[in-house]
Design an enzyme around this catalytic site. Structure first.
Site, PDB file in Angstrom:
ATOM      1  N   LYS A   1       0.812  -1.222   0.000  1.00 23.64           N
ATOM      2  CA  LYS A   1       0.000   0.000   0.000  1.00 23.64           C
ATOM      3  C   LYS A   1       0.847   1.275   0.000  1.00 23.64           C
ATOM      4  O   LYS A   1       2.046   1.253   0.226  1.00 23.64           O
ATOM      5  CB  LYS A   1      -1.007  -0.042   1.164  1.00 23.64           C
TER       6      LYS A   1
ATOM      7  N   ARG B   1      -3.758 -10.239   4.516  1.00 26.17           N
ATOM      8  CA  ARG B   1      -4.165 -10.191   3.098  1.00 26.17           C
ATOM      9  C   ARG B   1      -2.995  -9.633   2.294  1.00 26.17           C
ATOM     10  O   ARG B   1      -2.650  -8.461   2.438  1.00 26.17           O
ATOM     11  CB  ARG B   1      -5.406  -9.301   2.965  1.00 26.17           C
TER      12      ARG B   1
END
Ligand code: HH2
Length: 298
Positions: free
Chosen positions: A228, A262
Protein backbone atom coordinates in the site's frame (compact mmCIF):
# COMPACT_ATOMS: atom_id res chain seq x y z
CA UNK A 1 3.52 -16.29 24.38
CA UNK A 2 0.98 -17.22 21.76
CA UNK A 3 -1.70 -15.80 19.56
CA UNK A 4 -5.20 -15.65 21.05
CA UNK A 5 -7.13 -18.40 19.28
CA UNK A 6 -10.41 -17.52 17.57
CA UNK A 7 -12.89 -19.99 16.14
CA UNK A 8 -14.40 -19.18 12.76
CA UNK A 9 -17.46 -20.94 11.35
CA UNK A 10 -17.71 -21.21 7.59
CA UNK A 11 -20.63 -23.06 6.03
CA UNK A 12 -20.89 -25.58 8.87
CA UNK A 13 -17.13 -26.09 9.27
CA UNK A 14 -15.19 -24.80 12.29
CA UNK A 15 -11.66 -23.47 11.96
CA UNK A 16 -9.34 -22.60 14.83
CA UNK A 17 -7.29 -19.55 13.97
CA UNK A 18 -4.44 -19.34 16.40
CA UNK A 19 -1.47 -21.63 16.01
CA UNK A 20 -0.44 -19.85 12.80
CA UNK A 21 -1.69 -16.87 10.84
CA UNK A 22 -3.70 -17.50 7.68
CA UNK A 23 -2.56 -15.89 4.47
CA UNK A 24 -5.23 -14.46 2.19
CA UNK A 25 -3.80 -14.16 -1.33
CA UNK A 26 -5.02 -11.20 -3.41
CA UNK A 27 -6.41 -12.00 -6.86
CA UNK A 28 -7.68 -8.83 -8.55
CA UNK A 29 -9.52 -9.56 -11.80
CA UNK A 30 -9.69 -5.86 -12.60
CA UNK A 31 -8.11 -3.60 -15.22
CA UNK A 32 -7.26 -0.90 -12.66
CA UNK A 33 -6.23 -2.24 -9.23
CA UNK A 34 -3.41 -0.21 -7.75
CA UNK A 35 -0.70 -2.86 -7.92
CA UNK A 36 -1.82 -5.73 -10.16
CA UNK A 37 -4.52 -4.08 -12.32
CA UNK A 38 -4.77 -5.67 -15.76
CA UNK A 39 -2.42 -8.58 -14.99
CA UNK A 40 -5.21 -11.12 -14.38
CA UNK A 41 -8.13 -9.65 -16.32
CA UNK A 42 -8.12 -12.75 -18.55
CA UNK A 43 -10.01 -15.55 -16.68
CA UNK A 44 -7.48 -18.27 -17.61
CA UNK A 45 -4.57 -16.21 -16.29
CA UNK A 46 -6.57 -15.33 -13.18
CA UNK A 47 -7.26 -18.99 -12.38
CA UNK A 48 -3.58 -19.89 -12.90
CA UNK A 49 -2.62 -17.06 -10.58
CA UNK A 50 -5.13 -18.23 -7.95
CA UNK A 51 -3.75 -21.78 -8.06
CA UNK A 52 -0.21 -20.40 -7.83
CA UNK A 53 -1.19 -18.42 -4.71
CA UNK A 54 -2.46 -21.66 -3.12
CA UNK A 55 0.76 -23.48 -4.08
CA UNK A 56 2.73 -20.66 -2.44
CA UNK A 57 0.83 -21.11 0.82
CA UNK A 58 -2.41 -19.12 0.63
CA UNK A 59 -5.13 -20.43 2.96
CA UNK A 60 -7.69 -18.20 1.25
CA UNK A 61 -7.80 -16.74 -2.27
CA UNK A 62 -9.61 -13.37 -2.34
CA UNK A 63 -11.14 -12.72 -5.76
CA UNK A 64 -12.03 -9.09 -6.46
CA UNK A 65 -13.64 -7.53 -9.55
CA UNK A 66 -13.82 -3.92 -8.40
CA UNK A 67 -10.85 -1.78 -7.42
CA UNK A 68 -11.26 0.16 -4.18
CA UNK A 69 -8.15 2.28 -4.67
CA UNK A 70 -8.56 5.91 -3.58
CA UNK A 71 -10.59 7.86 -6.13
CA UNK A 72 -11.99 4.78 -7.89
CA UNK A 73 -15.58 4.71 -9.15
CA UNK A 74 -18.04 1.82 -8.71
CA UNK A 75 -18.06 -0.89 -11.39
CA UNK A 76 -21.49 -1.81 -12.86
CA UNK A 77 -22.92 -4.98 -11.34
CA UNK A 78 -23.06 -6.92 -14.63
CA UNK A 79 -19.41 -6.18 -15.31
CA UNK A 80 -18.31 -7.22 -11.82
CA UNK A 81 -20.31 -10.47 -12.15
CA UNK A 82 -18.68 -11.14 -15.52
CA UNK A 83 -15.21 -10.69 -14.06
CA UNK A 84 -15.61 -12.60 -10.80
CA UNK A 85 -17.99 -15.54 -11.19
CA UNK A 86 -16.17 -17.64 -13.85
CA UNK A 87 -12.94 -17.34 -11.86
CA UNK A 88 -14.56 -18.45 -8.59
CA UNK A 89 -16.28 -21.33 -10.41
CA UNK A 90 -13.05 -22.55 -12.00
CA UNK A 91 -11.02 -22.21 -8.79
CA UNK A 92 -13.72 -24.11 -6.85
CA UNK A 93 -13.34 -27.04 -9.26
CA UNK A 94 -9.56 -27.05 -8.97
CA UNK A 95 -8.66 -26.35 -5.33
CA UNK A 96 -9.98 -27.14 -1.84
CA UNK A 97 -8.54 -23.84 -0.55
CA UNK A 98 -10.99 -21.35 0.91
CA UNK A 99 -12.25 -18.76 -1.56
CA UNK A 100 -13.44 -15.29 -0.71
CA UNK A 101 -15.09 -12.65 -2.85
CA UNK A 102 -14.08 -9.02 -2.39
CA UNK A 103 -17.28 -7.13 -3.14
CA UNK A 104 -19.75 -4.66 -1.67
CA UNK A 105 -22.61 -5.80 -3.95
CA UNK A 106 -25.15 -8.40 -2.78
CA UNK A 107 -25.74 -9.78 -6.29
CA UNK A 108 -22.03 -10.39 -6.80
CA UNK A 109 -21.71 -12.00 -3.36
CA UNK A 110 -24.74 -14.24 -4.04
CA UNK A 111 -23.41 -15.41 -7.40
CA UNK A 112 -19.93 -16.03 -6.01
CA UNK A 113 -21.37 -17.98 -3.06
CA UNK A 114 -23.44 -20.06 -5.48
CA UNK A 115 -20.22 -20.70 -7.41
CA UNK A 116 -18.57 -22.01 -4.24
CA UNK A 117 -17.09 -19.05 -2.37
CA UNK A 118 -16.72 -19.45 1.42
CA UNK A 119 -16.20 -15.87 2.62
CA UNK A 120 -17.62 -12.49 1.62
CA UNK A 121 -15.00 -9.76 2.03
CA UNK A 122 -17.17 -6.65 2.22
CA UNK A 123 -15.03 -3.53 2.55
CA UNK A 124 -18.20 -1.57 3.37
CA UNK A 125 -19.06 -3.83 6.34
CA UNK A 126 -22.63 -4.46 5.02
CA UNK A 127 -23.32 -0.71 4.53
CA UNK A 128 -23.31 -0.11 0.76
CA UNK A 129 -25.95 -2.68 -0.27
CA UNK A 130 -28.97 -3.24 2.00
CA UNK A 131 -29.40 -6.78 0.61
CA UNK A 132 -25.86 -7.88 1.53
CA UNK A 133 -26.49 -8.93 5.15
CA UNK A 134 -29.37 -11.20 4.15
CA UNK A 135 -27.32 -12.86 1.40
CA UNK A 136 -24.49 -13.62 3.84
CA UNK A 137 -26.89 -14.74 6.58
CA UNK A 138 -28.66 -17.29 4.37
CA UNK A 139 -25.44 -18.70 2.89
CA UNK A 140 -23.70 -19.75 6.10
CA UNK A 141 -20.55 -18.08 4.74
CA UNK A 142 -18.15 -16.06 6.83
CA UNK A 143 -17.92 -12.29 6.35
CA UNK A 144 -15.12 -9.74 6.68
CA UNK A 145 -16.37 -6.49 8.19
CA UNK A 146 -13.87 -3.74 7.33
CA UNK A 147 -13.70 -0.13 8.51
CA UNK A 148 -13.76 2.54 5.82
CA UNK A 149 -14.33 6.27 6.35
CA UNK A 150 -16.43 7.55 3.42
CA UNK A 151 -16.33 5.79 0.05
CA UNK A 152 -13.34 4.94 -2.17
CA UNK A 153 -14.10 8.11 -4.18
CA UNK A 154 -13.88 10.41 -1.15
CA UNK A 155 -12.09 8.53 1.60
CA UNK A 156 -8.68 10.19 1.26
CA UNK A 157 -10.10 13.76 1.44
CA UNK A 158 -8.37 14.81 4.68
CA UNK A 159 -9.52 11.95 6.94
CA UNK A 160 -9.59 12.99 10.63
CA UNK A 161 -10.18 11.16 13.91
CA UNK A 162 -10.13 12.19 17.58
CA UNK A 163 -9.27 8.67 18.75
CA UNK A 164 -8.59 6.46 15.76
CA UNK A 165 -8.44 3.04 17.42
CA UNK A 166 -11.39 3.81 19.70
CA UNK A 167 -13.54 5.03 16.80
CA UNK A 168 -12.69 2.06 14.59
CA UNK A 169 -13.26 -0.44 17.41
CA UNK A 170 -16.66 1.17 18.13
CA UNK A 171 -17.54 1.04 14.42
CA UNK A 172 -16.59 -2.65 14.14
CA UNK A 173 -18.46 -3.51 17.33
CA UNK A 174 -21.56 -1.78 15.91
CA UNK A 175 -21.24 -3.63 12.59
CA UNK A 176 -20.93 -6.99 14.41
CA UNK A 177 -24.24 -6.16 16.13
CA UNK A 178 -25.85 -5.21 12.80
CA UNK A 179 -24.64 -8.50 11.33
CA UNK A 180 -26.05 -10.46 14.29
CA UNK A 181 -29.39 -8.68 14.03
CA UNK A 182 -29.52 -9.72 10.37
CA UNK A 183 -28.91 -13.38 11.23
CA UNK A 184 -25.11 -13.66 10.88
CA UNK A 185 -23.81 -15.12 14.15
CA UNK A 186 -20.64 -13.45 15.41
CA UNK A 187 -18.85 -16.78 15.03
CA UNK A 188 -18.89 -16.13 11.29
CA UNK A 189 -17.44 -12.61 11.50
CA UNK A 190 -13.85 -11.45 10.81
CA UNK A 191 -12.90 -7.83 11.62
CA UNK A 192 -10.48 -5.55 9.76
CA UNK A 193 -9.42 -1.94 10.60
CA UNK A 194 -9.10 -1.11 6.87
CA UNK A 195 -5.53 0.11 6.38
CA UNK A 196 -5.58 2.80 3.67
CA UNK A 197 -9.35 3.30 3.64
CA UNK A 198 -9.91 6.87 4.84
CA UNK A 199 -6.62 7.08 6.76
CA UNK A 200 -3.60 9.37 6.52
CA UNK A 201 -0.02 8.09 6.40
CA UNK A 202 0.28 8.56 10.18
CA UNK A 203 -3.10 6.89 10.79
CA UNK A 204 -1.99 3.77 8.90
CA UNK A 205 1.23 3.51 10.90
CA UNK A 206 -0.60 4.00 14.18
CA UNK A 207 -3.20 1.37 13.29
CA UNK A 208 -0.55 -1.19 12.44
CA UNK A 209 1.38 -0.38 15.61
CA UNK A 210 -1.70 -0.55 17.86
CA UNK A 211 -3.70 -3.26 16.04
CA UNK A 212 -3.73 -5.51 19.12
CA UNK A 213 -6.49 -3.33 20.63
CA UNK A 214 -8.92 -4.92 18.14
CA UNK A 215 -8.51 -8.34 19.80
CA UNK A 216 -10.93 -7.04 22.44
CA UNK A 217 -13.68 -7.50 19.82
CA UNK A 218 -13.21 -11.25 20.26
CA UNK A 219 -13.11 -12.04 16.55
CA UNK A 220 -10.32 -13.04 14.12
CA UNK A 221 -8.35 -9.94 13.07
CA UNK A 222 -7.52 -9.45 9.38
CA UNK A 223 -5.06 -6.77 8.26
CA UNK A 224 -4.38 -5.61 4.71
CA UNK A 225 -1.20 -3.58 4.25
CA UNK A 226 0.29 -5.31 1.22
CA UNK A 227 2.13 -2.95 -1.17
CA UNK A 228 0.00 0.00 0.00
CA UNK A 229 0.84 3.67 -0.52
CA UNK A 230 2.13 4.27 3.01
CA UNK A 231 4.86 1.70 2.25
CA UNK A 232 5.53 3.46 -1.05
CA UNK A 233 6.07 6.70 0.83
CA UNK A 234 8.48 5.07 3.31
CA UNK A 235 10.43 3.15 0.68
CA UNK A 236 10.05 5.55 -2.29
CA UNK A 237 9.20 2.59 -4.52
CA UNK A 238 6.28 1.70 -6.86
CA UNK A 239 3.71 -0.93 -5.76
CA UNK A 240 5.51 -3.98 -7.17
CA UNK A 241 8.74 -3.05 -5.34
CA UNK A 242 7.31 -2.85 -1.82
CA UNK A 243 7.94 -6.45 -0.75
CA UNK A 244 10.36 -5.66 2.08
CA UNK A 245 7.92 -3.18 3.59
CA UNK A 246 5.09 -5.68 3.19
CA UNK A 247 7.14 -8.32 5.00
CA UNK A 248 8.02 -5.92 7.81
CA UNK A 249 4.31 -5.14 8.31
CA UNK A 250 3.44 -8.86 8.14
CA UNK A 251 5.98 -9.87 10.78
CA UNK A 252 4.98 -7.03 13.11
CA UNK A 253 1.30 -7.96 12.65
CA UNK A 254 2.07 -11.58 13.54
CA UNK A 255 3.86 -10.36 16.65
CA UNK A 256 0.71 -8.41 17.54
CA UNK A 257 -1.46 -11.50 17.12
CA UNK A 258 -3.18 -10.84 13.75
CA UNK A 259 -5.01 -13.94 12.50
CA UNK A 260 -5.26 -13.28 8.76
CA UNK A 261 -2.87 -11.31 6.52
CA UNK A 262 -4.17 -10.19 3.10
CA UNK A 263 -1.15 -10.08 0.77
CA UNK A 264 -0.17 -10.15 -2.91
CA UNK A 265 3.26 -11.82 -2.45
CA UNK A 266 2.16 -15.00 -0.67
CA UNK A 267 5.36 -17.07 -1.04
CA UNK A 268 7.87 -14.62 0.45
CA UNK A 269 5.44 -13.43 3.13
CA UNK A 270 4.65 -17.04 4.10
CA UNK A 271 8.33 -17.80 4.61
CA UNK A 272 8.88 -14.68 6.70
CA UNK A 273 5.75 -15.30 8.78
CA UNK A 274 6.58 -18.96 9.46
CA UNK A 275 10.05 -17.94 10.66
CA UNK A 276 8.61 -15.18 12.87
CA UNK A 277 6.04 -17.56 14.34
CA UNK A 278 8.71 -20.15 15.18
CA UNK A 279 10.70 -17.49 17.04
CA UNK A 280 7.70 -15.95 18.79
CA UNK A 281 5.45 -18.86 19.58
CA UNK A 282 6.67 -22.40 18.93
CA UNK A 283 9.84 -22.57 21.00
CA UNK A 284 8.31 -20.44 23.78
CA UNK A 285 5.50 -23.00 24.16
CA UNK A 286 8.01 -25.78 24.68
CA UNK A 287 7.06 -27.45 21.41
CA UNK A 288 9.87 -28.53 19.18
CA UNK A 289 11.26 -25.81 16.98
CA UNK A 290 13.58 -28.35 15.38
CA UNK A 291 12.18 -28.13 11.89
CA UNK A 292 15.61 -28.00 10.23
CA UNK A 293 16.45 -30.32 7.36
CA UNK A 294 19.01 -33.08 7.63
CA UNK A 295 22.42 -31.52 7.06
CA UNK A 296 21.26 -28.08 8.31
CA UNK A 297 23.85 -27.52 11.01
CA UNK A 298 23.51 -23.81 11.55
N1 HH2 B 1 -7.52 -3.73 0.75
C1 HH2 B 1 -7.80 -3.68 -0.57
C2 HH2 B 1 -8.90 -4.39 -1.08
N2 HH2 B 1 -9.67 -5.14 -0.29
N3 HH2 B 1 -10.18 -6.02 1.84
C3 HH2 B 1 -9.92 -6.08 3.15
N4 HH2 B 1 -10.69 -6.83 3.96
N5 HH2 B 1 -8.87 -5.39 3.73
C4 HH2 B 1 -8.04 -4.60 2.98
O1 HH2 B 1 -7.11 -3.98 3.55
C5 HH2 B 1 -8.29 -4.50 1.57
C6 HH2 B 1 -9.39 -5.23 1.03
C7 HH2 B 1 -6.95 -2.85 -1.48
O2 HH2 B 1 -5.94 -3.62 -2.07
P1 HH2 B 1 -6.00 -4.26 -3.55
O3 HH2 B 1 -7.07 -5.28 -3.64
O4 HH2 B 1 -4.65 -4.75 -3.91
O5 HH2 B 1 -6.28 -3.03 -4.49
P2 HH2 B 1 -7.56 -2.50 -5.28
O6 HH2 B 1 -8.59 -2.12 -4.28
O7 HH2 B 1 -7.03 -1.34 -6.07
O8 HH2 B 1 -8.05 -3.64 -6.17
Amino acid sequence: MNRETRTLEIRGRRFDLGPRAWLMGVLNVTPDSFSDGGLYADPGRAVDRGLALVAEGADVVDVGGESTRPGSLPVPEAEELRRVVPVVQALRRQTPALLSVDTTKAAVARAALDAGADIVNDTSALRFDPAMAGVVARSGAAVVLMHMKGTPLTMQDAPAYDDITGEIAAFLDDRIRVAEAAGIPRGRVIVDPGIGFGKSFEHNLELLRRQAVFHALGRPLLVGFSRKAFLGRILDRPPDERLEGTIAAAVLSVERGAHILRVHDVGPVARAVRAAEAILFVAADGASADEGRAGDVR
